[in-house]
Design a protein around this motif. Structure first.
Motif, PDB file in Angstrom:
ATOM      1  N   VAL A 215       0.846  -1.191   0.000  1.00  0.00           N
ATOM      2  CA  VAL A 215       0.000   0.000   0.000  1.00  0.00           C
ATOM      3  C   VAL A 215       0.882   1.241   0.000  1.00  0.00           C
ATOM      4  N   ARG A 216       0.577   2.163  -0.903  1.00  0.00           N
ATOM      5  CA  ARG A 216       1.271   3.443  -0.986  1.00  0.00           C
ATOM      6  C   ARG A 216       0.227   4.553  -0.888  1.00  0.00           C
ATOM      7  N   VAL A 217       0.583   5.643  -0.212  1.00  0.00           N
ATOM      8  CA  VAL A 217      -0.335   6.771  -0.038  1.00  0.00           C
ATOM      9  C   VAL A 217       0.352   8.018  -0.561  1.00  0.00           C
ATOM     10  N   ARG A 218      -0.390   8.775  -1.362  1.00  0.00           N
ATOM     11  CA  ARG A 218       0.126  10.044  -1.881  1.00  0.00           C
ATOM     12  C   ARG A 218      -1.049  11.000  -2.041  1.00  0.00           C
ATOM     13  N   GLY A 219      -0.965  12.123  -1.358  1.00  0.00           N
ATOM     14  CA  GLY A 219      -2.050  13.104  -1.425  1.00  0.00           C
ATOM     15  C   GLY A 219      -3.324  12.527  -0.846  1.00  0.00           C
ATOM     16  N   ASP A 220      -4.425  12.660  -1.597  1.00  0.00           N
ATOM     17  CA  ASP A 220      -5.705  12.139  -1.124  1.00  0.00           C
ATOM     18  C   ASP A 220      -6.075  10.807  -1.765  1.00  0.00           C
ATOM     19  N   LEU A 221      -5.045  10.093  -2.257  1.00  0.00           N
ATOM     20  CA  LEU A 221      -5.255   8.779  -2.869  1.00  0.00           C
ATOM     21  C   LEU A 221      -4.352   7.734  -2.224  1.00  0.00           C
ATOM     22  N   ALA A 222      -4.783   6.491  -2.272  1.00  0.00           N
ATOM     23  CA  ALA A 222      -3.971   5.361  -1.819  1.00  0.00           C
ATOM     24  C   ALA A 222      -4.026   4.292  -2.900  1.00  0.00           C
ATOM     25  N   GLU A 223      -2.952   3.535  -3.010  1.00  0.00           N
ATOM     26  CA  GLU A 223      -2.874   2.455  -3.994  1.00  0.00           C
ATOM     27  C   GLU A 223      -2.541   1.161  -3.270  1.00  0.00           C
ATOM     28  N   ALA A 224      -3.253   0.100  -3.611  1.00  0.00           N
ATOM     29  CA  ALA A 224      -2.979  -1.227  -3.060  1.00  0.00           C
ATOM     30  C   ALA A 224      -2.653  -2.165  -4.216  1.00  0.00           C
ATOM     31  N   VAL A 225      -1.418  -2.673  -4.235  1.00  0.00           N
ATOM     32  CA  VAL A 225      -0.983  -3.631  -5.258  1.00  0.00           C
ATOM     33  C   VAL A 225      -0.969  -5.000  -4.601  1.00  0.00           C
ATOM     34  N   ARG A 226      -1.823  -5.923  -5.088  1.00  0.00           N
ATOM     35  CA  ARG A 226      -1.874  -7.269  -4.513  1.00  0.00           C
ATOM     36  C   ARG A 226      -0.654  -8.042  -4.996  1.00  0.00           C
ATOM     37  N   ILE A 227       0.118  -8.589  -4.052  1.00  0.00           N
ATOM     38  CA  ILE A 227       1.386  -9.221  -4.415  1.00  0.00           C
ATOM     39  C   ILE A 227       1.386 -10.732  -4.251  1.00  0.00           C
ATOM     40  N   ASN A 228       0.338 -11.298  -3.657  1.00  0.00           N
ATOM     41  CA  ASN A 228       0.329 -12.751  -3.507  1.00  0.00           C
ATOM     42  C   ASN A 228      -0.444 -13.398  -4.657  1.00  0.00           C
ATOM     43  N   THR A 229      -0.102 -14.653  -4.940  1.00  0.00           N
ATOM     44  CA  THR A 229      -0.845 -15.375  -5.960  1.00  0.00           C
ATOM     45  C   THR A 229      -2.145 -15.840  -5.338  1.00  0.00           C
ATOM     46  N   GLN A 230      -3.223 -15.520  -6.001  1.00  0.00           N
ATOM     47  CA  GLN A 230      -4.534 -15.806  -5.457  1.00  0.00           C
ATOM     48  C   GLN A 230      -5.523 -15.781  -6.608  1.00  0.00           C
ATOM     49  N   TYR A 231      -6.405 -16.759  -6.643  1.00  0.00           N
ATOM     50  CA  TYR A 231      -7.404 -16.770  -7.696  1.00  0.00           C
ATOM     51  C   TYR A 231      -8.407 -15.658  -7.427  1.00  0.00           C
ATOM     52  N   ALA A 232      -8.465 -14.698  -8.292  1.00  0.00           N
ATOM     53  CA  ALA A 232      -9.393 -13.580  -8.134  1.00  0.00           C
ATOM     54  C   ALA A 232      -9.817 -13.104  -9.519  1.00  0.00           C
ATOM     55  N   PRO A 233     -10.826 -13.713 -10.085  1.00  0.00           N
ATOM     56  CA  PRO A 233     -11.209 -13.370 -11.452  1.00  0.00           C
ATOM     57  C   PRO A 233     -11.839 -11.992 -11.605  1.00  0.00           C
ATOM     58  N   ARG A 234     -12.300 -11.402 -10.517  1.00  0.00           N
ATOM     59  CA  ARG A 234     -12.952 -10.094 -10.603  1.00  0.00           C
ATOM     60  C   ARG A 234     -12.595  -9.268  -9.366  1.00  0.00           C
ATOM     61  N   LEU A 235     -12.924  -8.016  -9.406  1.00  0.00           N
ATOM     62  CA  LEU A 235     -12.581  -7.102  -8.318  1.00  0.00           C
ATOM     63  C   LEU A 235     -13.409  -7.358  -7.061  1.00  0.00           C
ATOM     64  N   GLY A 236     -14.610  -7.857  -7.194  1.00  0.00           N
ATOM     65  CA  GLY A 236     -15.533  -8.025  -6.069  1.00  0.00           C
ATOM     66  C   GLY A 236     -14.918  -8.512  -4.771  1.00  0.00           C
ATOM     67  N   PRO A 237     -14.343  -9.726  -4.728  1.00  0.00           N
ATOM     68  CA  PRO A 237     -13.814 -10.234  -3.462  1.00  0.00           C
ATOM     69  C   PRO A 237     -12.594  -9.464  -2.955  1.00  0.00           C
ATOM     70  N   ILE A 238     -11.843  -8.868  -3.857  1.00  0.00           N
ATOM     71  CA  ILE A 238     -10.598  -8.182  -3.496  1.00  0.00           C
ATOM     72  C   ILE A 238     -10.862  -6.733  -3.094  1.00  0.00           C
ATOM     73  N   ARG A 239     -11.922  -6.134  -3.605  1.00  0.00           N
ATOM     74  CA  ARG A 239     -12.199  -4.702  -3.407  1.00  0.00           C
ATOM     75  C   ARG A 239     -12.249  -4.324  -1.929  1.00  0.00           C
ATOM     76  N   ASP A 240     -13.031  -5.057  -1.139  1.00  0.00           N
ATOM     77  CA  ASP A 240     -13.154  -4.727   0.290  1.00  0.00           C
ATOM     78  C   ASP A 240     -11.837  -4.939   1.021  1.00  0.00           C
ATOM     79  N   ARG A 241     -11.107  -6.005   0.673  1.00  0.00           N
ATOM     80  CA  ARG A 241      -9.821  -6.263   1.318  1.00  0.00           C
ATOM     81  C   ARG A 241      -8.821  -5.154   1.010  1.00  0.00           C
ATOM     82  N   ALA A 242      -8.781  -4.718  -0.235  1.00  0.00           N
ATOM     83  CA  ALA A 242      -7.875  -3.627  -0.615  1.00  0.00           C
ATOM     84  C   ALA A 242      -8.269  -2.337   0.097  1.00  0.00           C
ATOM     85  N   GLY A 243      -9.572  -2.073   0.194  1.00  0.00           N
ATOM     86  CA  GLY A 243     -10.049  -0.884   0.905  1.00  0.00           C
ATOM     87  C   GLY A 243      -9.656  -0.911   2.366  1.00  0.00           C
ATOM     88  N   LEU A 244      -9.772  -2.076   2.996  1.00  0.00           N
ATOM     89  CA  LEU A 244      -9.364  -2.208   4.389  1.00  0.00           C
ATOM     90  C   LEU A 244      -7.864  -2.005   4.559  1.00  0.00           C
TER      91      LEU A 244
END
Length: 135
Positions: free
Chosen positions: A37-66
């Motif tokens: 996770v990187r933060v700059r200004g009023d934005l944050a970025e989360a780059v998922r680095i582990n291998t994980q089956y995630a065909p769509r944003l749905g399951p990952i979206r809340d985890r990245a937000g947290l």
């Protein structure tokens, strides 16, 4: 030569996008997903680095937000992106230390327990582990 090329490609996988590249990364694990996770200004970025089956944003979206909320200390107003790289809009002014009077989409619906740094047989991997459950 191939060994060095593979190391270069592997290192590039968790590098931030151009806007966040100079910001320091904080490694966070949330419910089985590991993010830089990187933060700059009023934005944050989360780059998922582990291998994980995630065909769509749905399951990952809340985890990245947290993960972004834990690192920034701000509620996250919106999360955009895909299952590998997400960007969140912060719901506070980090420099002024004030929260904006807006509704966050990801943090109020979850309760998180901070389990501290991830360690494995005396090795410190340097990232926080959170277990989050809806309430």
């Amino acid at each position: 030569m191939i060994r060095y090329l593979s190391l270069l490609l592997l290192a590039a996988c968790s590098a931030g996008t151009p806007y966040f590249r100079d910001a320091p990364a904080t490694r966070v694990a949330v419910n089985g997903s590991v993010f830089d996770v990187r933060v700059r200004g009023d934005l944050a970025e989360a780059v998922r680095i582990n291998t994980q089956y995630a065909p769509r944003l749905g399951p990952i979206r809340d985890r990245a937000g947290l993960a972004m909320a834990q690192v920034s200390g701000c509620p996250i107003l919106d999360v955009l992106g895909d299952a590998a790289v997400t960007v969140g809009v912060l719901g506070c002014d980090r420099e002024a230390g004030e929260r904006l009077l807006l509704t966050a989409v990801s943090t109020p619906n979850y309760e998180c327990i901070d389990y501290g740094l991830y360690e494995d047989i005396g090795k410190d991997y340097g990232y926080q582990v959170f277990e989050c459950t809806p309430y």
